[in-house]
Design an enzyme around this catalytic site. Structure first.
Site, PDB file in Angstrom:
ATOM      1  N   SER A 125       8.925   1.728  -8.607  1.00 58.29           N
ATOM      2  CA  SER A 125       7.562   1.190  -8.428  1.00 58.29           C
ATOM      3  C   SER A 125       7.302  -0.023  -9.307  1.00 58.29           C
ATOM      4  O   SER A 125       7.780  -0.099 -10.447  1.00 58.29           O
ATOM      5  CB  SER A 125       6.574   2.296  -8.802  1.00 58.29           C
ATOM      6  OG  SER A 125       5.295   1.759  -9.028  1.00 58.29           O
ATOM      7  N   GLU A 127       4.788  -0.416 -10.880  1.00 56.67           N
ATOM      8  CA  GLU A 127       4.089   0.067 -12.072  1.00 56.67           C
ATOM      9  C   GLU A 127       4.982   0.002 -13.315  1.00 56.67           C
ATOM     10  O   GLU A 127       4.479  -0.003 -14.441  1.00 56.67           O
ATOM     11  CB  GLU A 127       3.595   1.492 -11.856  1.00 56.67           C
ATOM     12  CG  GLU A 127       2.349   1.591 -10.999  1.00 56.67           C
ATOM     13  CD  GLU A 127       1.108   0.993 -11.664  1.00 56.67           C
ATOM     14  OE1 GLU A 127       0.750   1.460 -12.752  1.00 56.67           O
ATOM     15  OE2 GLU A 127       0.539   0.048 -11.099  1.00 56.67           O
ATOM     16  N   TYR A 149       2.551   7.911 -15.387  1.00 56.68           N
ATOM     17  CA  TYR A 149       3.260   7.737 -14.112  1.00 56.68           C
ATOM     18  C   TYR A 149       4.335   6.656 -14.239  1.00 56.68           C
ATOM     19  O   TYR A 149       5.496   6.855 -13.848  1.00 56.68           O
ATOM     20  CB  TYR A 149       2.259   7.346 -13.015  1.00 56.68           C
ATOM     21  CG  TYR A 149       2.904   6.869 -11.731  1.00 56.68           C
ATOM     22  CD1 TYR A 149       3.374   7.777 -10.785  1.00 56.68           C
ATOM     23  CD2 TYR A 149       3.056   5.503 -11.462  1.00 56.68           C
ATOM     24  CE1 TYR A 149       3.980   7.337  -9.605  1.00 56.68           C
ATOM     25  CE2 TYR A 149       3.656   5.058 -10.286  1.00 56.68           C
ATOM     26  CZ  TYR A 149       4.110   5.977  -9.367  1.00 56.68           C
ATOM     27  OH  TYR A 149       4.708   5.539  -8.205  1.00 56.68           O
TER      28      TYR A 149
HETATM   29  P1  NAP Z   1       2.360  10.157  -1.362  1.00 58.54           P
HETATM   30  O1  NAP Z   1       1.690   9.859  -0.066  1.00 58.54           O
HETATM   31  O2  NAP Z   1       1.527  10.615  -2.513  1.00 58.54           O
HETATM   32  O3  NAP Z   1       3.494  11.266  -1.073  1.00 58.54           O
HETATM   33  C1  NAP Z   1       4.099  11.979  -2.116  1.00 58.54           C
HETATM   34  C2  NAP Z   1       4.985  13.060  -1.535  1.00 58.54           C
HETATM   35  O4  NAP Z   1       5.586  13.794  -2.599  1.00 58.54           O
HETATM   36  C3  NAP Z   1       4.234  14.095  -0.671  1.00 58.54           C
HETATM   37  O5  NAP Z   1       5.017  14.445   0.428  1.00 58.54           O
HETATM   38  C4  NAP Z   1       4.111  15.265  -1.626  1.00 58.54           C
HETATM   39  O6  NAP Z   1       3.986  16.510  -0.990  1.00 58.54           O
HETATM   40  C5  NAP Z   1       5.468  15.188  -2.332  1.00 58.54           C
HETATM   41  N1  NAP Z   1       5.502  15.974  -3.567  1.00 58.54           N
HETATM   42  C6  NAP Z   1       4.703  15.862  -4.648  1.00 58.54           C
HETATM   43  N2  NAP Z   1       5.030  16.781  -5.574  1.00 58.54           N
HETATM   44  C7  NAP Z   1       6.069  17.489  -5.055  1.00 58.54           C
HETATM   45  C8  NAP Z   1       6.852  18.577  -5.536  1.00 58.54           C
HETATM   46  N3  NAP Z   1       6.623  19.130  -6.739  1.00 58.54           N
HETATM   47  N4  NAP Z   1       7.830  19.059  -4.742  1.00 58.54           N
HETATM   48  C9  NAP Z   1       8.052  18.529  -3.532  1.00 58.54           C
HETATM   49  N5  NAP Z   1       7.351  17.502  -3.008  1.00 58.54           N
HETATM   50  C10 NAP Z   1       6.367  16.995  -3.778  1.00 58.54           C
HETATM   51  O7  NAP Z   1       3.201   8.893  -1.872  1.00 58.54           O
HETATM   52  P2  NAP Z   1       3.695   7.592  -1.047  1.00 58.54           P
HETATM   53  O8  NAP Z   1       2.650   6.544  -1.124  1.00 58.54           O
HETATM   54  O9  NAP Z   1       4.240   8.033   0.261  1.00 58.54           O
HETATM   55  O10 NAP Z   1       4.884   7.088  -1.992  1.00 58.54           O
HETATM   56  C11 NAP Z   1       6.222   7.559  -1.819  1.00 58.54           C
HETATM   57  C12 NAP Z   1       6.981   7.341  -3.108  1.00 58.54           C
HETATM   58  O11 NAP Z   1       6.990   5.959  -3.439  1.00 58.54           O
HETATM   59  C13 NAP Z   1       6.413   8.041  -4.329  1.00 58.54           C
HETATM   60  O12 NAP Z   1       7.488   8.399  -5.156  1.00 58.54           O
HETATM   61  C14 NAP Z   1       5.578   6.971  -5.000  1.00 58.54           C
HETATM   62  O13 NAP Z   1       5.442   7.253  -6.379  1.00 58.54           O
HETATM   63  C15 NAP Z   1       6.430   5.753  -4.733  1.00 58.54           C
HETATM   64  N6  NAP Z   1       5.740   4.482  -4.635  1.00 58.54           N
HETATM   65  C16 NAP Z   1       4.679   4.325  -3.831  1.00 58.54           C
HETATM   66  C17 NAP Z   1       4.091   3.076  -3.704  1.00 58.54           C
HETATM   67  C18 NAP Z   1       2.919   2.836  -2.778  1.00 58.54           C
HETATM   68  O14 NAP Z   1       2.261   1.808  -2.924  1.00 58.54           O
HETATM   69  N7  NAP Z   1       2.672   3.716  -1.815  1.00 58.54           N
HETATM   70  C19 NAP Z   1       4.613   1.988  -4.415  1.00 58.54           C
HETATM   71  C20 NAP Z   1       5.720   2.196  -5.231  1.00 58.54           C
HETATM   72  C21 NAP Z   1       6.293   3.435  -5.321  1.00 58.54           C
HETATM   73  P3  NAP Z   1       2.520  17.103  -0.574  1.00 58.54           P
HETATM   74  O15 NAP Z   1       2.166  16.461   0.719  1.00 58.54           O
HETATM   75  O16 NAP Z   1       2.782  18.548  -0.497  1.00 58.54           O
HETATM   76  O17 NAP Z   1       1.574  16.712  -1.665  1.00 58.54           O
HETATM   77  O1  F7E Z   2      -5.258   1.447  -7.761  1.00 53.17           O
HETATM   78  C1  F7E Z   2      -8.221  -0.103  -9.259  1.00 53.17           C
HETATM   79  C2  F7E Z   2      -7.282   0.697 -10.132  1.00 53.17           C
HETATM   80  O2  F7E Z   2      -4.894   3.859  -7.246  1.00 53.17           O
HETATM   81  C3  F7E Z   2      -5.146   0.057  -7.589  1.00 53.17           C
HETATM   82  C4  F7E Z   2       0.475   4.005  -6.201  1.00 53.17           C
HETATM   83  O3  F7E Z   2       0.957   4.029  -4.869  1.00 53.17           O
HETATM   84  O4  F7E Z   2       0.761   1.628  -6.342  1.00 53.17           O
HETATM   85  C5  F7E Z   2      -0.197   2.662  -6.458  1.00 53.17           C
HETATM   86  O5  F7E Z   2      -0.758   2.692  -7.770  1.00 53.17           O
HETATM   87  C6  F7E Z   2      -6.090  -0.658  -8.554  1.00 53.17           C
HETATM   88  C7  F7E Z   2      -6.019  -0.141  -9.991  1.00 53.17           C
HETATM   89  O6  F7E Z   2      -3.022   2.167  -6.901  1.00 53.17           O
HETATM   90  C8  F7E Z   2     -10.757   2.213  -8.079  1.00 53.17           C
HETATM   91  O7  F7E Z   2      -7.797   0.803 -11.456  1.00 53.17           O
HETATM   92  C9  F7E Z   2     -10.699   0.230  -8.941  1.00 53.17           C
HETATM   93  O8  F7E Z   2      -6.076  -1.231 -10.876  1.00 53.17           O
HETATM   94  O9  F7E Z   2      -4.909   2.172  -5.361  1.00 53.17           O
HETATM   95  P1  F7E Z   2      -4.566   2.493  -6.754  1.00 53.17           P
HETATM   96  P2  F7E Z   2      -2.083   1.879  -8.153  1.00 53.17           P
HETATM   97  O10 F7E Z   2      -2.605   2.467  -9.400  1.00 53.17           O
HETATM   98  O11 F7E Z   2      -1.798   0.421  -8.163  1.00 53.17           O
HETATM   99  C10 F7E Z   2       1.879   1.720  -7.241  1.00 53.17           C
HETATM  100  C11 F7E Z   2       2.812   0.580  -6.939  1.00 53.17           C
HETATM  101  C12 F7E Z   2       2.518   3.045  -7.243  1.00 53.17           C
HETATM  102  O12 F7E Z   2       3.713   3.177  -7.494  1.00 53.17           O
HETATM  103  C13 F7E Z   2       1.631   4.234  -7.163  1.00 53.17           C
HETATM  104  O13 F7E Z   2       2.348   5.379  -6.699  1.00 53.17           O
HETATM  105  O14 F7E Z   2      -7.435  -0.427  -8.119  1.00 53.17           O
HETATM  106  N1  F7E Z   2      -9.428   0.643  -8.828  1.00 53.17           N
HETATM  107  N2  F7E Z   2     -11.545   1.172  -8.492  1.00 53.17           N
HETATM  108  C14 F7E Z   2      -9.416   1.876  -8.294  1.00 53.17           C
HETATM  109  N3  F7E Z   2      -8.402   2.699  -7.975  1.00 53.17           N
HETATM  110  C15 F7E Z   2      -8.701   3.893  -7.417  1.00 53.17           C
HETATM  111  N4  F7E Z   2      -7.696   4.714  -7.049  1.00 53.17           N
HETATM  112  N5  F7E Z   2     -10.017   4.272  -7.198  1.00 53.17           N
HETATM  113  C16 F7E Z   2     -11.066   3.468  -7.520  1.00 53.17           C
HETATM  114  O15 F7E Z   2     -12.234   3.830  -7.305  1.00 53.17           O
END
Ligand code: NAP
Ligand code: F7E
Length: 348
Positions: A125, A127, A149
């Protein structure tokens, strides 16, 4: 026929990746964890639920991961499961370290013992870069994680590289910047906004409470990003890749564009509430995807304006169907209003 095992198949990326791999002719297996209420709505929504082989396993139980490998005998493992919400990682820091961090080692160990020829994708990520940058980030930029995270993801990043170098496992880190879609979880800011905008436009809600409006993110489209995961594992050599759009926008701009989409003024509905501020936030992220473009031929197709349209239109369409009494798999009607949730980690 190639076989793929996807951890996190019930999440946003897992569902889109499963659909993509099925269309490529793969036999797709996915692990799901036992919950008191079934959670397959995304797979049903995409119409692929019946095409997937589901295996019960949990990241905190390494034997269940080994068992999942034995059952699926995959050519490729896509490790997407994690506690993925940055905000929650401040509240469940130890759990996030175990699930998002240490479990990557459990999966790699299971692969090493079962069949080290399996190709491995780690969902890394943006992050991991953390706060304090104002430059476009690439694979050589310094890491400075700013949340539990991010620290757990940085551990997952390094252990993936270590297994690649120590055991010659074909293991890749996809350093993915934020990617969104109508299947995004409702707690993430983009979907929180698109869902609220749809409800406000239809008279079902009146206000939207948000935290840091100044944070900038490089937001792409999840279906584009899952293709990059697949492309990394088809390359001759394993490597780590930034996947991004190269554009960055503030949360305020995302809000403004979503409200524009339904002809409303965001300032009349949005209020800042410190409950949604994090103890530390990442204020700027923007990625340089040159390596991915040059080595694996990946480029983003959907950028900011189109992403906003896709998300607002789909949430509007869903709430309109709901108002007409239609029932279909979808998360929003069961989602609690976030103000009901108590947050311990508010920034003063
Ligand atoms: P998501 O929608 O939150 O999906 C997370 C998945 O992990 C769900 O299927 C969840 O199952 C499963 N999970 C959580 N805890 C578990 C456990 N203890 N055992 C087995 N399964 C478990 O996340 P996403 O947005 O698809 O992201 C996929 C991956 O990419 C994650 O690793 C995330 O951190 C990473 N990532 C995401 C982004 C983004 O912008 N979306 C960017 C960079 C990296 P349940 O449905 O049961 O909760
Ligand atoms: O926040 C700000 C918050 O929770 C984005 C995950 O998929 O991307 C995701 O992480 C920004 C932050 O995503 C609210 O403070 C303001 O600055 O949508 P987010 P994230 O933290 O960037 C990375 C790449 C991952 O890997 C993660 O798994 O938006 N913000 N107001 C808010 N955020 C939330 N959630 N809610 C608010 O009300």
């Amino acid at each position: 026929m190639k076989r793929a095992l996807i951890t996190g198949i019930t999440g946003q990326d897992g569902a889109y990746l499963a659909k993509f791999l099925i269309e490529k002719g793969y036999e797709v297996y996915g692990i799901y964890r036992r919950l008191s209420t079934p959670n397959f709505w995304r797979l049903q929504y995409l119409g692929i639920f019946d095409k997937i082989n589901l295996i019960s396993a949990d990241l905190i139980d390494e034997f269940s991961l080994l068992e999942a490998l034995k059952i699926s005998d995959p050519d490729e493992v896509y490790h997407l499961a994690a506690q993925s919400f940055v905000g929650a990682s401040f509240e469940q820091a130890v759990g996030t370290a175990q699930v998002t961090g240490v479990a990557v080692t459990s999966m790699l160990e299971a692969i090493r013992h079962y069949n080290p020829e399996i190709k491995f994708y780690q969902a890394s990520s943006s992050e991991i870069y953390g706060d304090g940058h104002d430059e476009i980030l690439n694979e050589n930029s310094p890491f400075k994680p700013s949340s539990p995270y991010a620290a757990a993801k940085l551990y997952g990043y390094w252990i993936t590289r270590i297994y690649r170098e120590a055991y010659d496992i074909f293991a890749c880190n996809g350093i993915l910047f934020n990617h969104e879609s109508p299947l995004r979880g409702l707690e993430f800011v983009t979907r929180k906004i698109s869902n609220a905008v749809a409800k406000i436009a239809l008279g079902l809600e009146n206000r939207l409470l948000l935290g840091n409006l100044d944070a900038k993110r490089d937001w792409g489209y999840a279906p584009d990003y899952v293709e990059a995961m697949y492309m990394m594992l088809q390359h001759e050599v394993p490597d780590d890749y930034v996947i991004a759009t190269g554009e960055t926008h503030t949360v305020r701009e995302f809000c403004e564009r979503c409200f524009d989409e339904v002809g409303l003024d965001w300032q009349e509905h949005v209020k800042v509430d410190k409950r949604f501020m994090r103890p530390i936030d990442v204020n700027f992220l923007c990625g340089d995807y040159t390596r991915a473009k040059e080595k694996i031929g990946w480029e983003p197709r959907v950028k900011f304006d189109e992403l906003v349209k896709i998300m607002v239109r789909e949430d509007l369409n869903r709430w309109e169907r709901w108002q007409n009494g239609e029932k279909f798999p979808w998360d929003a009607p069961n989602h609690p209003n976030e103000t009901k949730l108590i947050t311990r980690t508010v920034r003063s």
